[in-house]
Scaffold this active site. Structure first.
Site, PDB file in Angstrom:
ATOM      1  N   GLY A  59       0.975  -1.028   0.097  1.00  0.00           N
ATOM      2  CA  GLY A  59      -0.012   0.053  -0.061  1.00  0.00           C
ATOM      3  C   GLY A  59       0.811   1.211  -0.166  1.00  0.00           C
ATOM      4  N   ARG A 117       0.282  -4.800  -4.980  1.00  0.00           N
ATOM      5  CA  ARG A 117       0.443  -5.884  -3.861  1.00  0.00           C
ATOM      6  C   ARG A 117       0.848  -7.380  -4.589  1.00  0.00           C
ATOM      7  NH1 ARG A 117      -0.879  -4.212   1.009  1.00  0.00           N
ATOM      8  NH2 ARG A 117      -2.544  -2.532   1.452  1.00  0.00           N
ATOM      9  N   ASP A 146       5.986  -5.400   5.816  1.00  0.00           N
ATOM     10  CA  ASP A 146       6.552  -6.825   5.942  1.00  0.00           C
ATOM     11  C   ASP A 146       6.341  -7.787   4.795  1.00  0.00           C
ATOM     12  OD1 ASP A 146       3.802  -6.456   6.279  1.00  0.00           O
ATOM     13  OD2 ASP A 146       3.360  -8.068   7.649  1.00  0.00           O
ATOM     14  N   THR A 178       4.943   1.534   6.389  1.00  0.00           N
ATOM     15  CA  THR A 178       3.473   1.347   6.632  1.00  0.00           C
ATOM     16  C   THR A 178       3.041   2.492   7.437  1.00  0.00           C
ATOM     17  OG1 THR A 178       1.785  -0.101   7.598  1.00  0.00           O
ATOM     18  CG2 THR A 178       4.312  -0.471   8.493  1.00  0.00           C
ATOM     19  N   ASP A 183       0.779   1.894   9.066  1.00  0.00           N
ATOM     20  CA  ASP A 183       0.098   1.190  10.216  1.00  0.00           C
ATOM     21  C   ASP A 183       1.146   1.116  11.323  1.00  0.00           C
ATOM     22  OD1 ASP A 183      -2.054   0.562   8.911  1.00  0.00           O
ATOM     23  OD2 ASP A 183      -1.742  -1.677   9.079  1.00  0.00           O
ATOM     24  N   ASP A 204       3.714  -0.925  11.964  1.00  0.00           N
ATOM     25  CA  ASP A 204       3.604  -2.370  12.897  1.00  0.00           C
ATOM     26  C   ASP A 204       4.809  -3.071  12.346  1.00  0.00           C
ATOM     27  OD1 ASP A 204       2.620  -3.138  10.560  1.00  0.00           O
ATOM     28  OD2 ASP A 204       0.820  -3.782  11.573  1.00  0.00           O
ATOM     29  N   ARG A 214      -4.610  -2.801  10.193  1.00  0.00           N
ATOM     30  CA  ARG A 214      -5.246  -4.029  10.037  1.00  0.00           C
ATOM     31  C   ARG A 214      -4.934  -5.097  11.366  1.00  0.00           C
ATOM     32  NH1 ARG A 214      -6.062  -7.413   5.941  1.00  0.00           N
ATOM     33  NH2 ARG A 214      -6.040  -5.849   4.606  1.00  0.00           N
TER      34      ARG A 214
HETATM   35  O1  F6P Z   1      -1.099  -1.693   5.194  1.00  0.00           O
HETATM   36  C1  F6P Z   1      -1.466  -0.682   5.186  1.00  0.00           C
HETATM   37  C2  F6P Z   1      -2.963  -0.596   5.033  1.00  0.00           C
HETATM   38  O2  F6P Z   1      -3.093   0.793   4.931  1.00  0.00           O
HETATM   39  C3  F6P Z   1      -3.824  -1.165   6.019  1.00  0.00           C
HETATM   40  O3  F6P Z   1      -4.067  -0.265   7.256  1.00  0.00           O
HETATM   41  C4  F6P Z   1      -4.948  -1.511   5.301  1.00  0.00           C
HETATM   42  O4  F6P Z   1      -5.825  -2.443   5.767  1.00  0.00           O
HETATM   43  C5  F6P Z   1      -4.676  -1.533   3.895  1.00  0.00           C
HETATM   44  O5  F6P Z   1      -3.274  -0.887   3.756  1.00  0.00           O
HETATM   45  C6  F6P Z   1      -5.366  -1.182   2.581  1.00  0.00           C
HETATM   46  O6  F6P Z   1      -5.171  -1.659   1.686  1.00  0.00           O
HETATM   47  P1  F6P Z   1      -5.448  -1.407   0.107  1.00  0.00           P
HETATM   48  O7  F6P Z   1      -4.858  -0.214  -0.229  1.00  0.00           O
HETATM   49  O8  F6P Z   1      -4.983  -2.538  -0.698  1.00  0.00           O
HETATM   50  O9  F6P Z   1      -6.987  -1.275   0.170  1.00  0.00           O
END
Ligand code: F6P
Length: 346
Positions: free
Chosen positions: A12, A73, A104, A126, A128, A130, A172
């Site tokens: 992402g 991804r 990760d 990220t 997040d 994490d 997440r």
């Molecule tokens: O991994 C980072 C993140 O922003 C998460 O918090 C979220 O669940 C995910 O990416 C959303 O991803 P996408 O852009 O594929 O919808």
């Protein structure tokens, strides 16, 4: 022959990616290195979609969100001969060293390539926040600032209508954004994946607050929270990506429904979603991303491969990729318990 560094952004997107790309290129080119951008993360490495980078291409991008290299991804470990195809494409393009900017999932692929002989270094990314081994990932500060501003704005409309406002933020596996923005925004309750949710207790806290004459409440919930007592799981039937992650979003609706049903307080939900990842990085994230980018190139100069740059305290260090890709770094009990002091007490 000048040596060539390949660079990609995977997973992402995240505010600050362009600042890292700029920093690597600005460090490498004056030292005589050539730079190649691999487009759309591992997809570009598998499909040989690359372009040469120069100083002009990274000019004026430090404040821009997204990534000039675009991202995906794509998981090469799920493709037949994925790693061999990548190695072949790196060779075809004369790429001697690789910088992989990602979370990760991306760094697990980096580590597999490293084990397979590719000189690679990682940069943690990220919103997040994490990833193991680093105190902060760039992008997190921006996401928290955006979520905090949203909570600030939601206060006045919640108060005007005597409503409970449920704010769903990203996260997440962990609740870093929820805890940080909830604390900064003065939330009355924060729910995170690290702590089991007790809906009875959530409603008790809200009733207690309203019983003391408050007309509104703000509840922040991380998207990865599970509500076992809710009528319908939020992620039922959602698709998964190539790394096996289900598409999240919806826990806020389920939570708002339960709160209104159980307390009778009129409740609304706001899902912040990708707004948290969009737009300009904060100054903190630009600086951290720049430090990471320069440090990643320094690792290449030292031939210190299989490492990820990381922030420890205020120092940039290098940790093994294998350490960074262990289980997610969770919100500490100390931080959550500090936030919890303010639940229903004001
Ligand atoms: O991994 C980072 C993140 O922003 C998460 O918090 C979220 O669940 C995910 O990416 C959303 O991803 P996408 O852009 O594929 O919808």
């Amino acid at each position: 022959m000048p040596k060539t560094v390949g660079i990609l952004t995977g997973g992402g997107d995240c505010p600050g990616l362009n600042a890292v790309i700029r920093a690597v290129v600005r460090r490498a080119i004056p030292l005589g290195y050539d730079m190649i951008g691999i487009l759309e993360g591992w997809r570009g490495a598998l499909e040989n979609n690359m372009e040469r980078l120069n100083l002009d291409k990274v000019s004026g991008i430090i404040y821009r969100g997204g990534t000039i290299l675009r991202t995906s991804r794509t998981n090469p470990l799920k493709r037949p001969n994925g790693l061999s195809i990548i190695k072949e494409n790196l060779q075809i393009n004369g790429i001697d060293f690789l910088v992989a900017i990602g979370g990760d999932d991306t760094q697990r692929v980096s580590d597999s390539l490293f084990q397979d002989g590719v000189p690679v270094v990682g940069v943690p990314k990220t919103i997040d926040n994490d990833l193991q081994g680093t105190d902060y990932c760039f992008g997190f500060d921006t996401a928290v600032s955006i979520a905090t501003e949203a909570i600030d704005r939601l206060h006045s409309t919640a108060e005007a209508h005597n409503r409970v406002m449920v704010v769903e933020v990203m996260g997440r596996d962990t609740g870093w954004i929820a805890v940080a923005s909830g604390m900064a925004g003065g939330a009355d309750m924060i729910l995170i994946p690290e702590r089991p949710v007790d809906l009875h207790e959530v409603c008790r806290v809200l009733r207690k607050r309203h019983g003391r004459g408050k007309y509104f409440s703000i509840v922040v919930v991380a998207e990865g929270v599970k509500l076992p007592e809710a009528e319908k799981p939020a992620d039922a039937g959602q698709p998964t990506d190539e790394f096996g992650h289900v598409r999240l979003g919806g826990v806020g609706d389920a939570l708002a429904h339960e709160i209104e049903k159980r307390t009778g307080f009129e409740t609304r939900v706001v899902t912040l979603g990708h707004v948290q990842r969009g737009g300009s990085p904060t100054a903190f994230d630009r600086i951290l991303a720049t430090r990471f980018g320069v440090a990643a190139m320094n690792l290449i100069l030292e031939h210190n491969f299989g490492k990820m740059v990381a922030l420890k305290g205020n120092e940039i260090v290098a940790i093994p990729l294998s350490e960074a890709t262990k289980e997610p770094r969770r919100v500490t009990p100390e931080l959550y318990d500090t936030a919890a002091v303010f639940f229903g007490s004001g």
